[in-house]
Design a protein around this motif. Structure first.
Motif, PDB file in Angstrom:
ATOM      1  N   ARG A  72       0.884  -1.252  -0.055  1.00  0.00           N
ATOM      2  CA  ARG A  72       0.054  -0.038  -0.014  1.00  0.00           C
ATOM      3  C   ARG A  72       0.795   1.085  -0.050  1.00  0.00           C
ATOM      4  NH1 ARG A  72      -2.878  -3.542   3.515  1.00  0.00           N
ATOM      5  NH2 ARG A  72      -2.008  -2.377   5.340  1.00  0.00           N
ATOM      6  N   GLU A  73       1.826   1.324   0.619  1.00  0.00           N
ATOM      7  CA  GLU A  73       2.938   2.414   0.664  1.00  0.00           C
ATOM      8  C   GLU A  73       3.595   2.622  -0.657  1.00  0.00           C
ATOM      9  OE1 GLU A  73       4.353   5.638   2.587  1.00  0.00           O
ATOM     10  OE2 GLU A  73       3.116   4.206   3.551  1.00  0.00           O
ATOM     11  N   VAL A  74       3.820   1.614  -1.088  1.00  0.00           N
ATOM     12  CA  VAL A  74       4.395   1.731  -2.585  1.00  0.00           C
ATOM     13  C   VAL A  74       3.554   2.399  -3.626  1.00  0.00           C
ATOM     14  CG1 VAL A  74       5.356   0.328  -4.518  1.00  0.00           C
ATOM     15  CG2 VAL A  74       6.309  -0.240  -2.342  1.00  0.00           C
ATOM     16  N   VAL A  75       2.107   1.760  -3.590  1.00  0.00           N
ATOM     17  CA  VAL A  75       1.138   2.300  -4.640  1.00  0.00           C
ATOM     18  C   VAL A  75       0.982   3.836  -4.129  1.00  0.00           C
ATOM     19  CG1 VAL A  75      -1.343   2.279  -4.797  1.00  0.00           C
ATOM     20  CG2 VAL A  75       0.130  -0.091  -4.842  1.00  0.00           C
ATOM     21  N   SER A  76       1.073   4.040  -2.652  1.00  0.00           N
ATOM     22  CA  SER A  76       0.644   5.401  -2.344  1.00  0.00           C
ATOM     23  C   SER A  76       1.440   6.299  -2.824  1.00  0.00           C
ATOM     24  CB  SER A  76       0.512   5.448  -0.934  1.00  0.00           C
ATOM     25  OG  SER A  76       0.152   6.842  -0.512  1.00  0.00           O
ATOM     26  N   CYS A  77       2.928   5.838  -2.807  1.00  0.00           N
ATOM     27  CA  CYS A  77       4.236   6.855  -3.064  1.00  0.00           C
ATOM     28  C   CYS A  77       4.342   7.012  -4.433  1.00  0.00           C
ATOM     29  CB  CYS A  77       5.379   6.179  -2.540  1.00  0.00           C
ATOM     30  SG  CYS A  77       5.501   6.275  -0.739  1.00  0.00           S
ATOM     31  N   SER A  78       3.558   6.062  -5.284  1.00  0.00           N
ATOM     32  CA  SER A  78       3.607   6.243  -6.776  1.00  0.00           C
ATOM     33  C   SER A  78       2.787   7.464  -7.326  1.00  0.00           C
ATOM     34  CB  SER A  78       3.185   4.961  -7.669  1.00  0.00           C
ATOM     35  OG  SER A  78       2.027   4.720  -7.481  1.00  0.00           O
ATOM     36  N   LEU A  79       1.739   7.699  -6.529  1.00  0.00           N
ATOM     37  CA  LEU A  79       0.637   8.993  -6.881  1.00  0.00           C
ATOM     38  C   LEU A  79       1.098  10.129  -6.961  1.00  0.00           C
ATOM     39  CD1 LEU A  79      -2.227   7.219  -4.670  1.00  0.00           C
ATOM     40  CD2 LEU A  79      -1.767   6.762  -7.116  1.00  0.00           C
ATOM     41  N   PRO A  80       1.931  10.543  -6.141  1.00  0.00           N
ATOM     42  CA  PRO A  80       2.332  12.156  -5.966  1.00  0.00           C
ATOM     43  C   PRO A  80       3.083  12.451  -7.333  1.00  0.00           C
ATOM     44  CG  PRO A  80       2.518  11.453  -3.825  1.00  0.00           C
ATOM     45  CD  PRO A  80       2.116  10.134  -4.884  1.00  0.00           C
ATOM     46  N   SER A  81       3.882  11.771  -7.705  1.00  0.00           N
ATOM     47  CA  SER A  81       4.757  11.973  -8.805  1.00  0.00           C
ATOM     48  C   SER A  81       3.970  12.179  -9.961  1.00  0.00           C
ATOM     49  CB  SER A  81       5.926  10.605  -9.165  1.00  0.00           C
ATOM     50  OG  SER A  81       4.909   9.561  -9.429  1.00  0.00           O
ATOM     51  N   CYS A  82       2.628  11.472 -10.049  1.00  0.00           N
ATOM     52  CA  CYS A  82       1.884  11.744 -11.172  1.00  0.00           C
ATOM     53  C   CYS A  82       1.228  13.112 -11.290  1.00  0.00           C
ATOM     54  CB  CYS A  82       0.854  10.591 -11.437  1.00  0.00           C
ATOM     55  SG  CYS A  82       1.366   9.163 -11.843  1.00  0.00           S
ATOM     56  N   CYS A  83       0.784  13.668 -10.160  1.00  0.00           N
ATOM     57  CA  CYS A  83       0.357  14.893  -9.956  1.00  0.00           C
ATOM     58  C   CYS A  83       1.307  15.947 -10.033  1.00  0.00           C
ATOM     59  CB  CYS A  83      -0.369  14.945  -8.581  1.00  0.00           C
ATOM     60  SG  CYS A  83      -1.477  16.589  -8.398  1.00  0.00           S
TER      61      CYS A  83
END
Length: 151
Positions: A72-83
């Protein structure tokens, strides 16, 4: 829809290069446009201690039935880079239009109508748009730019 696709492609690459999601790559990660912007936004805005919304979307959308806190942390950490990428590239065109029509140095009020789920449902990107307007136009001009969601 495109931001969700970027996240899925990042996760697919991680799944192919590691065993984070197990020995096999989850099949949904290979499906185009499986993760929509509103799903990504819900995960990105998850502030719960156990990343409950991330877990829910992993089960519901990506069909990863069991997730560890690390997953879940890895998935969560991949999100801000897209924004961040979206902010750097996408929102700059708004300020470019304002410059093109001569409003980039004006104290005249300007209304910018924004349509779509990204602005409507994704609070962090909505805030990012406002911040990037200030960065690109300066606070004096940006204070006179009103950004509204149009239906």
């Amino acid at each position: 829809m495109n931001l969700g696709e970027i996240v899925v492609r990042i996760l697919l690459k991680i799944a192919e290069d590691t065993t984070l999601f197990g020995e096999a790559v989850p099949p949904k990660l290979k499906m185009p446009f499986v993760l929509r912007t509103f799903g990504m936004a819900a995960m990105h805005q998850d502030t719960s201690e156990n990343l409950d919304m991330v877990e829910e979307k992993m089960k519901e959308v990506l069909e990863i039935p069991v997730s560890t806190p690390m997953m879940r942390e890895v998935v969560s950490c991949s999100l801000p880079s897209c924004c961040g990428a979206q902010r750097a590239l996408g929102w700059s065109w708004y300020s470019s239009i304002l410059k093109k029509i001569g409003r980039h140095e004006s104290k005249q009020r300007t209304v910018v109508a924004v349509d779509g789920g990204l602005y409507e449902h994704y609070r962090l990107c909505r805030e990012s748009l406002h911040d990037s307007m200030t960065e690109m136009l300066g606070s004096e001009v940006a204070d006179n730019v009103i950004i509204e969601h149009s239906n």
